[in-house]
Design a protein around this motif. Structure first.
Motif, PDB file in Angstrom:
ATOM      1  N   VAL A  31       0.865  -1.178   0.000  1.00 44.62           N
ATOM      2  CA  VAL A  31       0.000   0.000   0.000  1.00 44.62           C
ATOM      3  C   VAL A  31       0.907   1.235   0.000  1.00 44.62           C
ATOM      4  CG1 VAL A  31      -1.747   1.311   1.282  1.00 44.62           C
ATOM      5  CG2 VAL A  31      -1.804  -1.198   1.292  1.00 44.62           C
ATOM      6  N   PRO A  32       0.892   2.022  -1.079  1.00 42.30           N
ATOM      7  CA  PRO A  32       1.725   3.229  -1.108  1.00 42.30           C
ATOM      8  C   PRO A  32       1.142   4.306  -0.191  1.00 42.30           C
ATOM      9  CG  PRO A  32       0.472   3.015  -3.150  1.00 42.30           C
ATOM     10  CD  PRO A  32       0.158   1.814  -2.323  1.00 42.30           C
ATOM     11  N   LEU A  33       2.001   4.859   0.656  1.00 42.87           N
ATOM     12  CA  LEU A  33       1.623   5.956   1.549  1.00 42.87           C
ATOM     13  C   LEU A  33       2.556   7.138   1.261  1.00 42.87           C
ATOM     14  CD1 LEU A  33       1.245   3.851   4.842  1.00 42.87           C
ATOM     15  CD2 LEU A  33      -0.599   4.657   3.336  1.00 42.87           C
ATOM     16  N   PRO A  34       2.305   7.862   0.158  1.00 41.43           N
ATOM     17  CA  PRO A  34       3.229   8.913  -0.263  1.00 41.43           C
ATOM     18  C   PRO A  34       3.445  10.017   0.775  1.00 41.43           C
ATOM     19  CG  PRO A  34       1.453   8.635  -1.875  1.00 41.43           C
ATOM     20  CD  PRO A  34       1.186   7.698  -0.753  1.00 41.43           C
ATOM     21  N   LEU A  35       2.428  10.393   1.534  1.00 39.55           N
ATOM     22  CA  LEU A  35       2.621  11.450   2.536  1.00 39.55           C
ATOM     23  C   LEU A  35       3.614  11.037   3.619  1.00 39.55           C
ATOM     24  CD1 LEU A  35      -0.874  13.091   3.187  1.00 39.55           C
ATOM     25  CD2 LEU A  35       1.138  14.102   2.142  1.00 39.55           C
ATOM     26  N   LEU A  36       3.736   9.731   3.847  1.00 40.60           N
ATOM     27  CA  LEU A  36       4.681   9.226   4.845  1.00 40.60           C
ATOM     28  C   LEU A  36       5.987   8.780   4.209  1.00 40.60           C
ATOM     29  CD1 LEU A  36       2.214   6.988   6.902  1.00 40.60           C
ATOM     30  CD2 LEU A  36       2.964   9.297   7.457  1.00 40.60           C
ATOM     31  N   ASP A  37       6.035   8.774   2.879  1.00 43.38           N
ATOM     32  CA  ASP A  37       7.178   8.254   2.132  1.00 43.38           C
ATOM     33  C   ASP A  37       7.451   6.797   2.517  1.00 43.38           C
ATOM     34  OD1 ASP A  37       9.121   8.462   0.171  1.00 43.38           O
ATOM     35  OD2 ASP A  37      10.679   9.076   1.597  1.00 43.38           O
ATOM     36  N   VAL A  38       6.353   6.013   2.562  1.00 42.59           N
ATOM     37  CA  VAL A  38       6.401   4.609   2.969  1.00 42.59           C
ATOM     38  C   VAL A  38       5.570   3.787   1.990  1.00 42.59           C
ATOM     39  CG1 VAL A  38       5.583   2.984   4.737  1.00 42.59           C
ATOM     40  CG2 VAL A  38       6.712   5.084   5.438  1.00 42.59           C
ATOM     41  N   GLU A  39       6.044   2.587   1.705  1.00 44.38           N
ATOM     42  CA  GLU A  39       5.236   1.599   1.003  1.00 44.38           C
ATOM     43  C   GLU A  39       4.972   0.487   2.009  1.00 44.38           C
ATOM     44  OE1 GLU A  39       6.475  -0.939  -2.571  1.00 44.38           O
ATOM     45  OE2 GLU A  39       5.279   0.715  -3.423  1.00 44.38           O
ATOM     46  N   LEU A  40       3.734   0.385   2.447  1.00 46.04           N
ATOM     47  CA  LEU A  40       3.362  -0.519   3.528  1.00 46.04           C
ATOM     48  C   LEU A  40       3.237  -1.952   3.019  1.00 46.04           C
ATOM     49  CD1 LEU A  40       2.473  -0.493   6.561  1.00 46.04           C
ATOM     50  CD2 LEU A  40       0.129  -0.308   5.718  1.00 46.04           C
ATOM     51  N   ALA A  41       4.087  -2.835   3.533  1.00 44.28           N
ATOM     52  CA  ALA A  41       3.997  -4.256   3.199  1.00 44.28           C
ATOM     53  C   ALA A  41       2.848  -4.869   3.994  1.00 44.28           C
ATOM     54  CB  ALA A  41       5.312  -4.957   3.530  1.00 44.28           C
TER      55      ALA A  41
END
Length: 192
Positions: A166-176
């Motif tokens: 799940v891409p979380l661009p505001l957090l600069d994270v791609e959630l596995a």
């Protein structure tokens, strides 16, 4: 409900003594009580916490949120905000300080998480609302809040099956999501 009634509910909510193991929330003037979470729920939250960098983000559990435009004080499963955005103290976190709220669906919270809280969080202008659903094995990412009151909603919705990131661009994270558990013996629902 009138404004006087809502103030009374807020006062009652603030002074309510709750037995250990019970979670309470004020949602649009109604007090909602529920049992503590399932192990699957807690392990999912742990997985999410481990993937959000602590140096940049506060990752807070059991934090009440103050949504000024609502007679609501929800307690999301996880609150994420930038380290410099947090107030110094207080029971209520202003929704304006929050970057992302996370709810993990339980056997009894489907309607609240998908409909009621979606509207409340959008009304509070929370930029990102992530619903993690171990009943259906999916994540629902909601962004771009708009509207007010009961008509508030998120303009963008992205559904991702467990196992896909799940891409979380505001957090600069791609959630596995591959390690997220599934609730067994729970009847599937039709939401979203």
């Amino acid at each position: 409900m009138t404004a006087v009634d809502e103030r009374r509910m807020t006062e009652l909510f603030e002074n309510l003594e709750v037995p250990e193991g019970i979670k309470i929330e004020l949602l649009r003037g109604e007090i909602v009580m529920m049992a503590g979470p399932d192990l699957v729920h807690n392990l999912i939250i742990e997985e999410v916490l481990d993937q959000i960098p602590r140096r940049k983000w506060h990752r807070i559990q059991t934090q009440d949120i103050d949504i000024l435009s609502e007679s609501s004080e929800p307690q999301p499963d996880l609150v994420v905000l930038e380290r410099d955005a947090a107030p110094e103290a207080g029971r209520l976190m202003p929704s304006a300080a929050v970057t992302m709220l996370v709810e993990v669906v339980s056997r009894t919270s489907v309607q609240r998480d998908y409909l009621l809280k979606r509207s409340i969080y959008a009304a509070g202008r929370v930029p990102v609302y992530l619903i993690i659903d171990p009943v259906m094995g999916q994540c629902v990412l909601l962004t771009e809040p708009a509207g007010s009151g009961d008509d508030a909603d998120y303009a963008v919705q992205r559904i991702t099956k467990f196992g896909d990131p799940v891409p979380l661009p505001l957090l600069d994270v791609e959630l596995a999501t591959g390690e997220f558990g599934i609730l067994k013996d729970v009847r599937p629902h039709r939401l979203p």
